[in-house]
Structures are given as C-alpha cells and as structure tokens.
Design an enzyme around this catalytic site. Structure first.
Site, PDB file in Angstrom:
ATOM      1  N   ASP A  48       3.563  -4.612  -5.522  1.00 25.30           N
ATOM      2  CA  ASP A  48       3.993  -5.925  -5.012  1.00 25.30           C
ATOM      3  C   ASP A  48       5.515  -6.003  -4.917  1.00 25.30           C
ATOM      4  O   ASP A  48       6.062  -6.443  -3.907  1.00 25.30           O
ATOM      5  CB  ASP A  48       3.521  -7.055  -5.958  1.00 25.30           C
ATOM      6  N   GLU A  61       0.839  -1.212   0.000  1.00 26.96           N
ATOM      7  CA  GLU A  61       0.000   0.000   0.000  1.00 26.96           C
ATOM      8  C   GLU A  61       0.867   1.253   0.000  1.00 26.96           C
ATOM      9  O   GLU A  61       0.578   2.224  -0.698  1.00 26.96           O
ATOM     10  CB  GLU A  61      -0.967   0.004   1.190  1.00 26.96           C
TER      11      GLU A  61
HETATM   12 ZN   LIG Z   1      -2.701  -2.509  -4.563  1.00 25.91          ZN
END
Ligand SMILES: [Zn+2]
Length: 661
Positions: free
Chosen positions: A565, A501
């Site tokens: 990621d 995030e």
């Molecule tokens: Zn995301």
C-alpha cells in the site's frame, strides 16, 4: 496548490464541473482532512451505507462485487432455462445454478447424497483404509488432516512439484483453538455446541452427538497446536523443505503414505513438505478414533448444500457467531458464488463478453507500463540501496509480466458432468475436476498463463513465483477505473492498485524471489539489513492500530500488504505527476488534481465492518482494515500532507514516518 482554508470555499464554477472518479457525496465536510482523512473521504458514505443484514461488512469493494454478482445472476438465470439452444458451457453453468436453486429437490433428498460417504467412514478399519479414505475425501474437495496438491518449485521455478501442507481445522485459524481470552473461550464453547447440533441433525442421539463433538474438538485442537502460525507461514524459506518419500514416511510413520499416493494416482520420489512439524505432530493423533472427525469434515463441507435445517445451523455458527452476519443471503447469491467457484472460467467467459470493454484492458495496460517505469525511477533514486542491489531490482522489474482481464485460454470443463437435480453430486464433480487438474500438473513444466482468480473477482494479485501481476476484469470498473473519467482519480484508484501489486514483487516476501521466480537471495547483506529496518518501522506503526476492542492489527501478518500500500500509492502519484507535466488538469469539484488523487484513493477503502468480523480479520487477514489502508499510508506521505496543507503535530502527519519504497 489549494490550502485547507479555501478548500471549502471553491468557486461556483469549479463546483459546477463535478469530477468523475470521486464521490463528493461520500465526503464528511465536518471532518478535517489533516485530523482523520479516512473520516473526511468516507464519513458520509459510512453514515449512508449501513452494513446489509446479510453481510459481515460493507465497503466500496462490496458494492462493486455486488454489481458483478448481479451480472452473473442475469447470465445464470438465462443459462438455467432448459433449452436445446444452449452451448455445452451454458448447459453446465445453467444446470449447476439450477440444481443449487432447486431447494425442493434438496429437501426431498435429505442426507441421502452424503450417506454413502458417512457409512464408508464408519467402516474404516486399519491404516490402509484410513489413508484411502483421506485421499478419497480430499480428491473431491473435502478437507481432512492435511493438504496435498501441486505447486511451483520455489527453487526451480520452471517446475511443478508435489506439495504437502498443514490443514484439517474448521475454525478460521489455529489461534481460535489456542487463545485463552474470554472471547476465544466463548467462541469455542459455541463451536462445540454447533458440532453437537450438526451431529444431532445428522441422526446421532444426543449422547452420541456430545461424544462426537468432543472428539472432533480434540482432533482439531491437536492439529491447531502443531500448525505454524500465519506469520511463520509468510516466510517462503520456512515453507520450503524438500523431502524424499522415505523421509516423509519417517516423519509420520503411522500414516500409510504409499496407499494414500496410490489412491490419488500420484507417483513421486520427493515433495515439498511446507510444515514438517505439523506432519510430525499429526502422526501423534493417528492412533485415536478419527471417525467422528472425518464424518464432521463431510458434514461441514456439505452443510450449505444440504436441507435448510443444516444450512441454517451452519449459518448460525460460521456466519453469525464468527462474523456477526444477521440474516442469510438470498439463495441466488450463494448459488452464483457456487458456480463462480466450481466452473469459474466458463462463467467468467460469459461475464467478460457481457461486461468487459476493450478500452478497459488497453488503458490498464498503458497505466501498468507507466507505473512500471516509475518503479524503475524509484529504485534508482532510493538512498539506502547499493548500486549492485539496484541493478538486480531493475532486472527483476523488467521481467514482471502483466495479465489483464481474463485468461488467454479458457479452461475446458467438457469432462465435468452437471445435472439439474443433483447439487451435491455437481459440487463433488466440479471439485474433483479442479483437484485432478491440479494434481496432473505434478512433474510438468510450469504454466504461467494460469489465473488463480476468476474474471468477475474484485481483486488483483502478484505472484512472486511467477513474477506476474494479475488484474481480473471484475476490478477494472468504477470506483477503481472510470472510462473517460478524471485522470487524477483513475491514478489514485486503479493506479494505486497497480502500484500495490507491483510493489509486492519487492515486499518482505517478494524480495526473496528473483525475476525468474526462484527463491534466491540477490541482496547484499547491508541492503537486506537496510530493508529490514525500514520494514520494521511499518510493523511497529501498524501494530498500534486497533481492529476492535482490545484486538489490534498484527503488524507482522500485514507487513507485505502494508508495504505494498505504502509503495504502490507513491508510484501512482509519480505517474500522476508525470502526466500533469505533460498536460495540466483543472480544478474540479473544488479539489486540485492532487487532492482528487488522494480522495479517490481514500474512497476505494470506504467501509463499515462488524466487530466480530473485524476481530476475525485481525487474526486471519494479511490486509489491514480500510481505515488504516488510508490513514496508515497517508500519515507517512509528505505529498499528501502538502496537497491538503497538513502541519507537523496534526494526526495525519506521522512524527515517525515510515518509508521502504
Ligand atoms: Zn496485496
């Protein structure tokens, strides 16, 4: 550091201490971690967890979401017992649920709840009546032609302004109407048949239904043709087009905007038109007969809440044909979801009382703090970025706000009338309340305390315009977070989610906003170019991954998520290293702390998915499939390769490793 040769021959003592946080039973010990780490981490889980017949796919996220849903079911069944001891909020969530479960009453009412709306559509005559009807439908949650609402002003982040966007199609994406491959053609033929059947169920003769279906298909195809594609929609500059109302009228003169705004009770001088070409293109269809199209929108929205013949037909197309789901979910699942969607913070407040411990919030906040300081270190160490852009990045990072668990202030639903015997009425009133609430924000200062996910949701998000990261209570549990669990696994799971995030603040979209949430370019041209080159590496890498058959991932659509990621796990790994420097962790279950970190990461993405759903996701979902969220990331990561002793030439060692952050 353990090497693969002894990975499978750890001492009995080490095995005796099973780590919490990774699932040893999920591992496929016949697979090689350096050949296919996803298969290694998840292979036995995938074998033992076939997709339930009522699901499009099944993964660790779904397991947790299912647990949360069962908690909601208990809350709702209790609240649904009619009693004077209920609080007003319990009455609302309980009766909304009861009205959804009461299939007998739903059958008895038949089409009566939507008949007045269908009749009103038949009576439409002229521009003004059309605009009134479109406003009416949208005001209680029915899609029609385009979307209108409120949202943060990207160039003055303190303000909320009116926003007009594309919409009005019923298939999951514009590509479903436009692609010419055999599978897409087949899906369109099935959609046309579905439209026909639904109109027949609604009382049209076969000939009328045939004509209506064709008409809907034509209107939606026209809207699809002028819609921006999902990759273009990811570009916040392209979506920002302030227009005066006079300019809007010039763009689509055949729509009566003045009546439309008046019906909604909105008065603005300017607004953001996120897709001007769409609005202009939409103007071209306004002269035709839109009645079948509008009737379809009413029917389609209501279908899951109408008598079972409609529910079944709706399921046949939207769940079975589009996602491959075999059987309808049990009614309680549908009804819990309905309350979560309409009265999410009243239900969420109960959920938090029952299921969210205080320690989850404190530990997550601590981890967020650690990962934010790792990001600062990471930024300072980046070789490709100039000092000036680094300082800007750090300034933005400092302003990131953290929201954990649930809102500080719960939404007040006291004005929403909910009764036990009126499902469609309840849904209309819930949707109307939420829509009105959104429209009322126009012209007001921005409220950053708002959540756009409900507390039981198994997910998290970063808002570039608010510059905050949000972790609903629903995700702060196993397999993401284990209270008193193995630290290495917690860093690999919830730590990687926190890092993900946070990295969104600096992905291809997030980097275009400053710390205040304004769309403002704070990059030197050289640094922007360096970022772009590195991002392109990720685009190319993921564009090669196969979703299903001949359908590959869209590297541009998934760039933001793949970037998050790749960056996120690095930050979590740095935090683990710092933690290990302070206190060592022993080997557990035959795995070093580093290996457990990567196993925990891999295992949050364990997943089985139906072909139809994989296809749909490749076209619509900005996230990559679980397999690539694991292997795509780890093949770029020397730390992983070292932990498992992977060598150059093995599949989990990319010859062109990509790295942005
Ligand atoms: Zn995301």
């Amino acid at each position: 550091m353990r090497l693969p040769a002894i990975l499978f021959a750890a001492s009995a003592a080490a095995f005796a201490q099973a780590p919490t946080g990774i699932d040893l039973g999920a591992i496929d010990r016949a697979a090689q971690p350096c050949n296919d780490f996803y298969q290694y981490a998840c292979g036995t889980w995938m074998k033992n967890n076939p997709i339930p017949a009522d699901q499009a796919g099944w993964g660790r996220f779904n397991e947790l979401a299912d647990r949360n849903r069962r908690v909601l079911r208990t809350i709702l069944e209790k609240a649904a017992v009619d009693s004077s001891a209920r609080t007003p909020a319990e009455q609302k969530i309980g009766d909304a649920y009861a009205s959804c479960m009461d299939e007998k009453t739903i059958e008895a009412k038949g089409l009566a709840p939507i008949r007045p709306e269908l009749d009103r559509i038949l009576r439409i005559s002229g521009k003004q009546a059309l605009a009134e009807e479109v406003a009416r439908l949208q005001s209680y949650g029915i899609s029609a032609l385009f979307r209108f609402g409120s949202g943060q002003d990207s160039k003055d982040a303190t303000k909320t302004i009116a926003q007009l966007g594309q919409g009005g199609i019923s298939l999951p994406d514009r590509d479903y109407y436009l692609k010419t491959d055999a599978k897409s053609v087949e899906i369109r033929a099935k959609y046309l048949a579905h439209l026909r059947k639904m109109f027949e169920l609604a009382g049209r003769t076969p000939a009328e239904a045939e004509g209506d279906a064709k008409s809907v298909m034509e209107v939606e195809t026209s809207l699809a043709k002028v819609s921006m594609d999902r990759v273009a929609l990811r570009d916040p500059q392209k979506r920002y087009n302030m227009r005066t109302v006079a300019q809007l009228v010039a763009l689509a003169p055949d729509f009566d905007w003045s009546t439309y705004m008046k019906t909604l009770g909105v008065s603005v001088e300017s607004l953001n038109v996120s897709a001007p070409d769409f609005i202009q293109g939409m103007n071209g269809i306004l002269g035709g007969n839109l009645k079948p199209y509008l009737a379809w929108q009413v029917l389609n929205t209501a279908a899951p809440r109408l008598p079972s013949a409609f529910v079944k037909q709706d399921f046949e197309f939207f769940s079975k044909t589009l996602s491959g789901i075999e059987v309808m979910p049990e009614r309680w699942k549908t009804c819990s979801l309905l309350v979560d969607r309409g009265l999410g913070e009243a239900l969420g407040q109960k959920y938090v009382e029952v299921a969210f411990g205080k320690s989850g919030k404190e530990r997550t906040l601590q981890m967020v703090g650690e990962i934010e300081s790792e990001m600062a270190e990471d930024i300072l160490a980046i070789p490709w970025m100039s000092e000036a852009t680094k300082q800007q990045s750090l300034a933005k990072l400092k302003l990131v706000a953290n929201k954990i668990g649930y809102p500080d202030q719960w939404r007040d639903y006291s004005s929403v009338k909910i009764t036990r015997d009126d499902l469609l009425g309840n849904v209309s009133r819930m949707d109307a309340f939420n829509y009105r609430r959104m429209l009322d924000k126009i012209g007001r200062p921005l409220d950053k305390s708002e959540w756009s996910m409900t507390p039981p949701t198994v997910n998290a998000y970063y808002s570039p315009a608010m510059n905050n990261i949000n972790f609903p209570a629903g995700i702060l549990q196993p397999p993401f977070y284990f209270r008193d669990g193995d630290e290495a696994a917690n860093y690999g799971a919830i730590g990687a989610v926190v890092g993900h995030e946070l990295t969104h603040g600096f992905d291809d979209q997030g980097r275009q906003y400053d710390g205040e949430g304004n769309l403002r370019d704070w990059w030197t041209p050289e640094d922007a170019k360096a970022f772009q080159d590195r991002a392109d590496c990720i685009v190319n890498e993921y564009s090669g991954f196969v979703a299903s058959g001949d359908v590959k991932l869209n590297g541009r659509l998934t760039l933001g998520e793949n970037g998050a990621d790749n960056g996120g796990i690095r930050l979590a790994y740095m935090a683990l290293m710092d933690s290990l420097a302070k206190h060592t962790l022993s080997e557990m279950g035959g795995y070093t702390p580093e290996q457990r970190f990567f196993l925990a990461y891999g295992q949050i993405w364990c997943q089985n998915i139906r072909d139809e759903e994989a296809r749909k996701q490749a076209l619509t979902n900005p996230h990559s499939l679980g397999r690539y969220r694991v292997n795509g990331v780890l093949q770029n990561m020397p730390e992983f390769q070292k932990a498992f002793g992977c060598k150059t030439g093995q599949p989990m060692v990319s010859p062109n490793a990509c790295r942005v952050w």
